[in-house]
Design an enzyme around this catalytic site. Structure first.
Site, PDB file in Angstrom:
ATOM      1  N   SER A 244       0.791  -1.342   0.018  1.00  0.00           N
ATOM      2  CA  SER A 244      -0.099  -0.043   0.010  1.00  0.00           C
ATOM      3  C   SER A 244       0.930   1.210   0.193  1.00  0.00           C
ATOM      4  CB  SER A 244      -1.212  -0.027   1.287  1.00  0.00           C
ATOM      5  OG  SER A 244      -0.238   0.213   2.596  1.00  0.00           O
ATOM      6  N   LYS A 245       0.428   2.508  -0.328  1.00  0.00           N
ATOM      7  CA  LYS A 245       1.112   3.674  -0.529  1.00  0.00           C
ATOM      8  C   LYS A 245       1.442   3.796   1.089  1.00  0.00           C
ATOM      9  CE  LYS A 245      -1.986   5.911  -3.633  1.00  0.00           C
ATOM     10  NZ  LYS A 245      -2.888   7.087  -3.960  1.00  0.00           N
ATOM     11  N   ARG A 246       0.689   3.541   2.030  1.00  0.00           N
ATOM     12  CA  ARG A 246       1.076   4.128   3.350  1.00  0.00           C
ATOM     13  C   ARG A 246       2.290   3.047   4.128  1.00  0.00           C
ATOM     14  NH1 ARG A 246      -3.990   5.133   3.064  1.00  0.00           N
ATOM     15  NH2 ARG A 246      -4.770   7.290   3.671  1.00  0.00           N
ATOM     16  N   ARG A 247       2.237   1.911   3.405  1.00  0.00           N
ATOM     17  CA  ARG A 247       3.473   1.059   3.663  1.00  0.00           C
ATOM     18  C   ARG A 247       4.540   0.847   2.707  1.00  0.00           C
ATOM     19  NH1 ARG A 247       2.918  -3.849   3.762  1.00  0.00           N
ATOM     20  NH2 ARG A 247       4.338  -4.036   5.641  1.00  0.00           N
TER      21      ARG A 247
END
Length: 461
Positions: A244-247
């Site tokens: 994911s973007k956040r990861r």
């Protein structure tokens, strides 16, 4: 038959990441397979986090992948009047209503539900009903608009990937469809967009499964035709967690910069959740021919950087030399290298040993810049014992015709005169000319180098 229309709708709060790229690929291929249309929509209602840089990068990544769209990009923030018109229509029809609950009211409500062991759901305080007296409208509070979700029954659909899915309406509440500032929420805007754009098939990540019942109920409240839904399983990273973007998942554009081919990226992404028999390597045209919406996996896929590199190497190796030369040009520019007419042949000679265009560009650059031999390899191979042979080879290369047969003959003459075996001569020549002992055949490498450069390298040994 209804015309097939699919879409991809990224949010411009960051780069186009790998999961969205795969969804775009499947949506595009499905539309192309059935002679339909593919739409690009930019879901930019998260005003605080959306940026023009992200929009630009999304468009660039779509172009790099070759996923051309028939309509778009369409921006949600340019459609606010349309969303308001539908909101007004729903308010008039009683399928939506104004809610004046403050965040504090909602938090207290849900805390009480939690204390009673109940699911945290909006209690419909402001939902009109026959004989119900609504609370007095609080002063100075701007309302949100909620969807009047059915209070009973079941929402069911036959998912293109997961199969039959049913969710009870008692599990979901009256969703906010417009914030107090007048901006629509995701679940409402996506329904209006897909309705207006006549989207027939929606492929998206399976994190959206819980949104689908609300959306289906809104379609029905609006009297709109339902698209078919296909929820794709997640892609897992090396650590087994969702990319994911956040990861920190890598942007599609980073793979472009790292020298991967879009043909290879599409090939690899396609296989992360879909298969066509045992075919591992295929073109985008072949995928379009095969991708009919079947053989989609229900299980998460594991991202494998080594496998992507292998797929890229295979596509690079199979590519036409002239096309490959044009692809490597931008990477040569970054290295400050100006190539000449030899470039196509050099690419053809070295492509079998490269995984990326970056690696190929480094090999190519050795033909155009002054090479500094690897110190360890030079010490190992360029010994005092071999230097007389190098000098003799320089003499012969200085006067021979500059073609592969003549160069090969010169090398054989030196071997015969000195009693050396081919590796004992070839290794030091490669180190001096190319900087490393591991290259393709010596005569081919020498042929593509300038005679003057080779003589200088050998004479300065």
């Amino acid at each position: 038959m209804t015309k097939i229309r699919t879409r991809i709708a990224p949010s411009p709060t960051g780069f186009l990441h790998l999961g969205t790229a795969r969804t775009a690929l499947y949506s595009w291929a499905y539309a192309r397979h059935y002679g339909g249309e593919f739409v690009l929509r930019i879901e930019d209602t998260d005003v605080a986090r959306s940026t023009q840089d992200s929009v630009d990068q999304i468009l660039q990544s779509m172009h790099w992948l070759g996923l051309n769209y028939d309509e778009g990009p369409i921006y949600q923030m340019q459609r606010l009047e349309r969303y308001q018109a539908v909101i007004d229509q729903m308010l008039a029809a009683g399928t939506a209503y104004s809610c004046y609950c403050t965040p504090e009211n909602l938090e207290a409500m849900k805390a009480a539900q939690e204390a009673r062991g109940e699911k945290r759901l909006y209690d419909r305080t402001w939902r009109p009903a026959p004989g119900k007296v609504l609370p007095p409208v609080p002063a100075g509070v701007k309302p949100v608009i909620r969807f009047a979700n059915p209070v009973d029954g079941v929402v069911s659909w036959d998912d293109l990937v997961k199969g039959p899915i049913s969710i009870s309406n008692t599990e979901i509440d009256d969703l906010i469809i417009q914030r107090a500032d007048g901006v629509p929420t995701y679940n409402f805007a996506v329904v209006v967009d897909d309705w207006d754009m006549a989207i027939s098939h929606v492929f998206r990540g399976d994190e959206h499964i819980n949104n689908t019942p609300w959306q289906i109920n809104m379609y029905r409240a609006l009297g709109a035709a339902l698209p078919q839904f296909g929820h794709l399983p997640v892609i897992l990273g090396d650590d087994g967690q969702k990319l994911s973007k956040r990861r920190g998942a890598v942007a599609v554009s980073n793979y472009d910069e790292a020298g991967y081919l879009p043909e290879a990226m599409n090939n690899y992404l396609a296989r992360l959740g879909w298969s066509h028999g045992d075919d591992e390597l295929f073109s985008l045209d072949q995928m379009v021919q095969w991708f009919d919406g079947t053989h989609l996996s229900k299980s998460p896929a594991q991202w494998d950087a080594a496998k992507l590199a292998w797929v890229n190497a295979q596509h690079l190796k199979a590519m036409d030399d002239a096309v490959l030369a044009s692809r490597v040009q931008p990477f040569l520019v970054k290295l400050g290298v100006t190539a000449d007419e030899r470039l196509t042949a050099i690419c053809g000679l070295f492509k079998d040993r490269c995984e990326t265009l970056v690696v190929l560009a480094k090999w190519v650059s050795a033909f155009y810049i002054e090479v500094v031999p690897n110190a360890e390899e030079k010490a190992q191979h360029v010994t005092d014992a071999v230097k007389p042979a190098l000098a003799l080879l320089a003499d012969k290369l200085a006067v021979c015709d500059w073609d592969k047969a003549s160069i090969s003959a010169a090398i054989k003459e030196v071997l015969a005169a000195t009693g050396l075996k081919m590796p004992h001569l070839a290794m030091p020549v490669r180190v001096l000319v190319m900087g490393t002992a591991q290259t393709p055949s010596l005569d081919a490498v020498l042929l593509l180098n300038k005679r003057e450069k080779i003589l200088a390298c050998l004479q300065n040994a």
